[in-house]
Design an enzyme around this catalytic site. Sequence first.
Site, PDB file in Angstrom:
ATOM      1  N   ALA A  77      53.791 -47.349 -27.897  1.00  0.00           N
ATOM      2  CA  ALA A  77      52.565 -48.158 -27.818  1.00  0.00           C
ATOM      3  C   ALA A  77      51.590 -47.516 -26.839  1.00  0.00           C
ATOM      4  O   ALA A  77      51.989 -46.819 -25.911  1.00  0.00           O
ATOM      5  CB  ALA A  77      52.893 -49.581 -27.370  1.00  0.00           C
ATOM      6  N   ASP A  78      50.310 -47.776 -27.079  1.00  0.00           N
ATOM      7  CA  ASP A  78      49.283 -47.299 -26.163  1.00  0.00           C
ATOM      8  C   ASP A  78      48.111 -48.281 -26.184  1.00  0.00           C
ATOM      9  O   ASP A  78      47.761 -48.810 -27.250  1.00  0.00           O
ATOM     10  CB  ASP A  78      48.799 -45.903 -26.544  1.00  0.00           C
ATOM     11  CG  ASP A  78      48.042 -45.244 -25.396  1.00  0.00           C
ATOM     12  OD1 ASP A  78      48.703 -44.644 -24.529  1.00  0.00           O
ATOM     13  OD2 ASP A  78      46.801 -45.352 -25.350  1.00  0.00           O
TER      14      ASP A  78
END
Length: 196
Positions: A77-78
């Site tokens: 995730a970012d």
Amino acid sequence: MSVAAIHLIAMEIILASASPRRREILAHLLPAFSVCPATCSEAADFSQPPDRIVEQLARQKAENVFLQHPAAIVLGADTIVWAEGKVLGKPKDAADAVRMLRSLSGKAHCVYTGYCLLGPSVDIGGSAVTEVCFHDLTDEWIAEYVATGSPLDKAGAYGIQDDARLVRSIRGSYTNVVGLPEEEIAARLTEIGVLP
């Protein structure tokens, strides 16, 4: 339940992030998972739309960890803050955090989180967006907040969970702003048979 679904339920789930906030959100969904932060350098084409940027960065993280754990399901995730057509990542230092918070004060911006699930026969990516509107922040309050150190490891130099005086309103997922869109991740894990 199919044999394939039973196989996925039995697989190790790995969060490719060192973020304690992402760990807390994922713990609401899964009783057990491992944490193995990605070690790749984050490189994206920042001329792309914000949803594409975060999806690309999330995929890089998931691929980095999946190479080391090819029998697991890896979640990368970012998160970025998108304000006035620009990406606000993590501040370089306290002065940069002050600059970011001043630029967001009294205005609306968007928070994008990209995610990627990779595993044997699993390849799902996507992103979520939440609109956030800040209160008017005084220079004194900003200085006090930055002095806590909390803004320094967060995109846009703030954590929505840090102080109620930051945010006037949100439209969309709260957990997305924290760092992982819990509702979307739950839906994707259900899709692949990890959650019932």
